[in-house]
Design an enzyme around this catalytic site. Structure first.
Site, PDB file in Angstrom:
ATOM      1  N   GLU A   1       0.831  -1.207   0.000  1.00  0.00           N
ATOM      2  CA  GLU A   1       0.000   0.000   0.000  1.00  0.00           C
ATOM      3  C   GLU A   1       0.866   1.258   0.000  1.00  0.00           C
ATOM      4  O   GLU A   1       1.647   1.472   0.919  1.00  0.00           O
ATOM      5  CB  GLU A   1      -0.909   0.023   1.231  1.00  0.00           C
ATOM      6  CG  GLU A   1      -1.771   1.266   1.294  1.00  0.00           C
ATOM      7  CD  GLU A   1      -2.561   1.395   2.582  1.00  0.00           C
ATOM      8  OE1 GLU A   1      -3.258   2.412   2.745  1.00  0.00           O
ATOM      9  OE2 GLU A   1      -2.471   0.492   3.430  1.00  0.00           O
TER      10      GLU A   1
ATOM     11  N   GLU B   1     -11.706   2.386   5.584  1.00  0.00           N
ATOM     12  CA  GLU B   1     -10.639   2.611   6.569  1.00  0.00           C
ATOM     13  C   GLU B   1     -10.554   4.110   6.781  1.00  0.00           C
ATOM     14  O   GLU B   1     -10.004   4.839   5.949  1.00  0.00           O
ATOM     15  CB  GLU B   1      -9.292   2.076   6.073  1.00  0.00           C
ATOM     16  CG  GLU B   1      -8.205   2.237   7.128  1.00  0.00           C
ATOM     17  CD  GLU B   1      -6.797   2.265   6.552  1.00  0.00           C
ATOM     18  OE1 GLU B   1      -5.873   1.843   7.268  1.00  0.00           O
ATOM     19  OE2 GLU B   1      -6.618   2.720   5.410  1.00  0.00           O
TER      20      GLU B   1
END
Length: 261
Positions: free
Chosen positions: A148, A239
């Site tokens: 990520e 998130e």
């Protein structure tokens, strides 16, 4: 595309209770958090029981104090061991895989002292070596290790989707897009998604302000249409910080995002 929500955002005393709430609120799955000290492996009995009860848990977001790009070799080694364990567990659960940044909060080229203790070439060697080990382990377990990118203030090694794609040396190493970090780093988020599409295995979603979608200025219609156009059929995992009580804002958020799907 399907909607997931990270477990810590959902009310409930167990994964079963959290999943029941999430489904009622409009989500399809729970995204797990993988803490260090082999805490995640210690949850295996709990996770298997939840799986047997129908809880959908496709992915794990690493939640450790240090990462595979740490400057300290001992901490890098530990991060690799922790992620290997997490990959094994999510493999046993039949999930997709585990995601990790190169690092988080370790160094920024945009803040003093500006000069990292390791060169860009050494950064790349360290990350490529770690991802090679993890990629082989992921492949053996039938899952993915997913890198990520984070924004320039939280990480100095991997900031864009293109940066992450450059590390995809085997099929078991893939990329996670995060709309919050993309809002800071990508010149054109839709173009970045299109170019990374063959390597994109997962998406995390939050607003330009890191709160839930619908509270900021991101162009959700354009980004989600781009994902759809390039055949992305994975999860959009919430998130973020929640502006408001979860009982109220989680159903609102699911409804907001589904308008664009």
């Amino acid at each position: 595309m399907k909607l997931a929500v990270q477990e810590q955002l959902v009310p409930g005393r167990s994964l079963q209770e959290k999943f029941a709430f999430a489904v009622e609120a409009g989500f399809d799955a729970i995204e797990l958090r993988g803490k260090g000290d082999f805490h995640f492996a210690g949850r295996l009995t709990e996770l298997k029981r939840a799986l047997a009860d129908g809880v959908v848990m496709p992915t794990v977001c690493v939640d450790m104090p240090h990462f595979i790009g740490d400057f300290d070799p001992a901490k890098r080694k530990d991060a690799i061991q922790q992620l290997r364990s997490q990959l094994t567990v999510i493999g046993e659960l039949g999930g997709i895989g585990v995601m990790t940044p190169a690092s988080w909060g370790q160094f920024s080229l945009r803040l003093p002292p500006f000069e990292p203790p390791r060169s860009a070439e050494e950064d790349r060697e360290v990350l490529a070596e770690a991802l090679g080990v993890l990629g082989e382990h992921a492949q053996r377990n039938g899952v993915l290790i997913m890198l990520e990118p984070l924004n320039r203030y939280e990480n100095h090694m991997v900031n864009t989707l293109a940066d992450a794609v450059s590390y995809c040396a085997m099929d078991s190493i893939r990329v996670v897009g995060d709309t919050y970090h993309m809002n800071i780093e990508e010149d054109d988020p839709c173009r970045a998604l299109a170019e990374a599409a063959p390597y994109l295995a997962h998406m995390q979603i939050s607003e330009s302000n890191r709160n839930q979608p619908g509270t900021g200025h991101l162009d959700w219609g354009a980004q989600l249409a781009t994902l759809d156009a390039y055949g992305y059929d994975g999860y959009l995992a919430l998130e973020c910080r929640l502006r408001g009580e979860p009982e109220v804002v989680l159903p609102q958020t699911a409804a907001f995002v589904r308008k664009f799907l």
